[in-house]
Write a protein that holds these residues in place. Structure first.
Motif, PDB file in Angstrom:
ATOM      1  N   UNK A  69       0.811  -1.210   0.000  1.00 42.05           N
ATOM      2  CA  UNK A  69       0.000   0.000   0.000  1.00 42.05           C
ATOM      3  C   UNK A  69       0.841   1.255   0.000  1.00 42.05           C
ATOM      4  N   UNK A  70       0.289   2.311  -0.584  1.00 37.52           N
ATOM      5  CA  UNK A  70       0.920   3.621  -0.649  1.00 37.52           C
ATOM      6  C   UNK A  70       0.601   4.368   0.644  1.00 37.52           C
ATOM      7  N   UNK A  71       1.624   4.624   1.464  1.00 40.76           N
ATOM      8  CA  UNK A  71       1.383   5.204   2.780  1.00 40.76           C
ATOM      9  C   UNK A  71       0.896   6.643   2.717  1.00 40.76           C
ATOM     10  N   UNK A  72       0.980   7.292   1.548  1.00 43.71           N
ATOM     11  CA  UNK A  72       0.444   8.647   1.425  1.00 43.71           C
ATOM     12  C   UNK A  72      -1.064   8.659   1.207  1.00 43.71           C
ATOM     13  N   UNK A  73      -1.644   7.509   0.974  1.00 39.88           N
ATOM     14  CA  UNK A  73      -3.093   7.365   0.846  1.00 39.88           C
ATOM     15  C   UNK A  73      -3.682   7.257   2.249  1.00 39.88           C
ATOM     16  N   UNK A  74      -4.532   8.180   2.676  1.00 39.80           N
ATOM     17  CA  UNK A  74      -5.037   8.152   4.048  1.00 39.80           C
ATOM     18  C   UNK A  74      -5.726   6.855   4.446  1.00 39.80           C
ATOM     19  N   UNK A  75      -6.195   6.081   3.483  1.00 40.33           N
ATOM     20  CA  UNK A  75      -6.866   4.820   3.809  1.00 40.33           C
ATOM     21  C   UNK A  75      -5.885   3.698   4.100  1.00 40.33           C
ATOM     22  N   UNK A  76      -4.626   3.851   3.681  1.00 41.88           N
ATOM     23  CA  UNK A  76      -3.686   2.729   3.772  1.00 41.88           C
ATOM     24  C   UNK A  76      -3.113   2.522   5.172  1.00 41.88           C
ATOM     25  N   UNK A  77      -2.552   3.533   5.855  1.00 37.06           N
ATOM     26  CA  UNK A  77      -1.978   3.261   7.177  1.00 37.06           C
ATOM     27  C   UNK A  77      -2.943   2.608   8.172  1.00 37.06           C
ATOM     28  N   UNK A  78      -4.236   3.015   8.252  1.00 32.98           N
ATOM     29  CA  UNK A  78      -5.130   2.278   9.145  1.00 32.98           C
ATOM     30  C   UNK A  78      -5.276   0.808   8.753  1.00 32.98           C
ATOM     31  N   UNK A  79      -5.255   0.540   7.444  1.00 32.86           N
ATOM     32  CA  UNK A  79      -5.319  -0.863   7.014  1.00 32.86           C
ATOM     33  C   UNK A  79      -4.050  -1.616   7.412  1.00 32.86           C
ATOM     34  N   UNK A  80      -2.893  -0.978   7.266  1.00 27.90           N
ATOM     35  CA  UNK A  80      -1.648  -1.620   7.691  1.00 27.90           C
ATOM     36  C   UNK A  80      -1.667  -1.910   9.186  1.00 27.90           C
ATOM     37  N   UNK A  81      -2.189  -0.968   9.953  1.00 28.42           N
ATOM     38  CA  UNK A  81      -2.296  -1.178  11.394  1.00 28.42           C
ATOM     39  C   UNK A  81      -3.196  -2.364  11.711  1.00 28.42           C
ATOM     40  N   UNK A  82      -4.306  -2.464  10.985  1.00 24.91           N
ATOM     41  CA  UNK A  82      -5.226  -3.586  11.207  1.00 24.91           C
ATOM     42  C   UNK A  82      -4.591  -4.909  10.808  1.00 24.91           C
ATOM     43  N   UNK A  83      -3.826  -4.919   9.717  1.00 23.48           N
ATOM     44  CA  UNK A  83      -3.159  -6.145   9.294  1.00 23.48           C
ATOM     45  C   UNK A  83      -2.092  -6.563  10.296  1.00 23.48           C
ATOM     46  N   UNK A  84      -1.371  -5.581  10.847  1.00 24.48           N
ATOM     47  CA  UNK A  84      -0.364  -5.891  11.859  1.00 24.48           C
ATOM     48  C   UNK A  84      -1.015  -6.459  13.119  1.00 24.48           C
ATOM     49  N   UNK A 120       4.544  11.376   0.215  1.00 21.02           N
ATOM     50  CA  UNK A 120       4.998  10.042   0.596  1.00 21.02           C
ATOM     51  C   UNK A 120       5.857  10.101   1.856  1.00 21.02           C
ATOM     52  N   UNK A 121       6.869  10.978   1.869  1.00 20.98           N
ATOM     53  CA  UNK A 121       7.788  11.013   3.004  1.00 20.98           C
ATOM     54  C   UNK A 121       7.159  11.651   4.243  1.00 20.98           C
ATOM     55  N   UNK A 122       6.542  12.809   4.085  1.00 20.86           N
ATOM     56  CA  UNK A 122       6.069  13.557   5.253  1.00 20.86           C
ATOM     57  C   UNK A 122       4.631  13.230   5.622  1.00 20.86           C
ATOM     58  N   UNK A 123       3.716  13.329   4.660  1.00 23.14           N
ATOM     59  CA  UNK A 123       2.331  12.962   4.964  1.00 23.14           C
ATOM     60  C   UNK A 123       2.243  11.496   5.362  1.00 23.14           C
ATOM     61  N   UNK A 124       3.032  10.658   4.685  1.00 23.36           N
ATOM     62  CA  UNK A 124       3.017   9.237   5.019  1.00 23.36           C
ATOM     63  C   UNK A 124       3.424   8.987   6.455  1.00 23.36           C
ATOM     64  N   UNK A 125       4.461   9.675   6.940  1.00 23.28           N
ATOM     65  CA  UNK A 125       4.892   9.500   8.330  1.00 23.28           C
ATOM     66  C   UNK A 125       3.807   9.961   9.302  1.00 23.28           C
ATOM     67  N   UNK A 126       3.155  11.081   8.972  1.00 20.72           N
ATOM     68  CA  UNK A 126       2.054  11.568   9.818  1.00 20.72           C
ATOM     69  C   UNK A 126       0.927  10.537   9.886  1.00 20.72           C
ATOM     70  N   UNK A 127       0.518  10.050   8.724  1.00 18.67           N
ATOM     71  CA  UNK A 127      -0.590   9.098   8.677  1.00 18.67           C
ATOM     72  C   UNK A 127      -0.229   7.784   9.365  1.00 18.67           C
TER      73      UNK A 127
END
Length: 253
Positions: A69-84, A120-127
């Motif tokens: 997943x692209x971590x700059x997509x606001x929907x992706x980090x919550x999904x990664x968290x759920x998968x973890x 990707x770098x900054x928004x992704x880290x925030x998300x």
């Protein structure tokens, strides 16, 4: 050789490493796995590369899952968290390594390219932080490391968007270090210098030659991974809010 054993310093810990299909991200994922952590291996598009890293970790006797997943997509980090959480119960270590390399002059740079690099770098880290840090808090603490770079400190032509995104990362880590200290979450940036990695065509030529590095060589992926391992392990729990430079003397703080 088995890695996920009781005597490993990171046994029982879970790490999410973004941009982990190759180069520095892959090296970090393998280093943490060798020391006992279960790894959530993230990549944006190259599923084969991510699966290969998962396979390498499993071959060592470790535990790993792929999470695309692209971590700059606001929907992706919550999904990664759920998968973890589903795979391993949650995350203790977050390594925000995903980033894009471009070389474009400021006068030729479009706002769309500027936003793409920043996102990707900054928004992704925030998300990622928003999605993962609640898991760390619930698990009693954790470590957040963001990969910056030497170019934001020495100045590099044609990479103002990259430099700006990395400067933002360092500021984010300093602020979060203070805010999250009561929750026993450390937050640091790591700024590699010129590292011997495979560069994509979009990255262009290396912006620095080893003639500018006092140690007269490029760094290695393993040297970066070892510093991340220090920051996220039991030896690094009193280090927070820092930008750690690993650059062979190219930039001196």
């Amino acid at each position: 050789m088995q890695v996920a054993t009781q005597d490993k310093a990171l046994h029982g810990k879970v790490a999410l490493v973004t941009g982990a299909g190759k180069n520095i991200g892959r090296g970090i994922a393998l280093a943490l796995a060798r020391d006992g952590a279960a790894i959530v291996v993230n990549g944006r598009a190259d599923k084969a590369a991510v699966d290969a890293v998962v396979g390498e970790i499993e071959a060592l006797g470790g535990k790993a899952v792929a999470a695309m997943g692209d971590v700059s997509d606001p929907a992706v980090p919550p999904r990664l968290a759920a998968e973890a959480a589903k795979a391993f119960g949650g995350v203790d270590i977050l390594v925000s390594n995903a980033g894009l390399r471009r070389q474009t002059s400021f006068l030729d740079m479009s706002f769309e390219e500027w936003r793409e690099i920043m996102s990707v770098a900054l928004d992704g880290a925030f998300l990622l932080g928003k999605a993962i840090i609640p898991q760390m808090v619930a698990r009693g603490g954790g470590a957040f490391v963001a990969l910056s770079g030497v170019s934001t400190h020495v100045g590099t032509s044609n990479r103002c968007h990259v430099s700006a995104s990395k400067s933002g990362l360092e500021g984010l880590m300093r602020a979060l270090a203070i805010e999250l200290a009561p929750h026993k979450v450390t937050c640091n940036a790591l700024a590699p210098g010129a590292i011997d990695t495979a560069r994509g065509a979009a990255a262009g030529p290396r912006p620095v030659g080893d003639r500018l590095i006092p140690l007269k060589r490029f760094g290695t992926v393993d040297e970066i991974a070892a510093m991340v391992r220090l920051l996220v392990g039991p030896e690094g729990t009193f280090i927070t809010g820092q930008t750690i430079h690993v650059n062979g003397g190219e930039f001196l703080t």
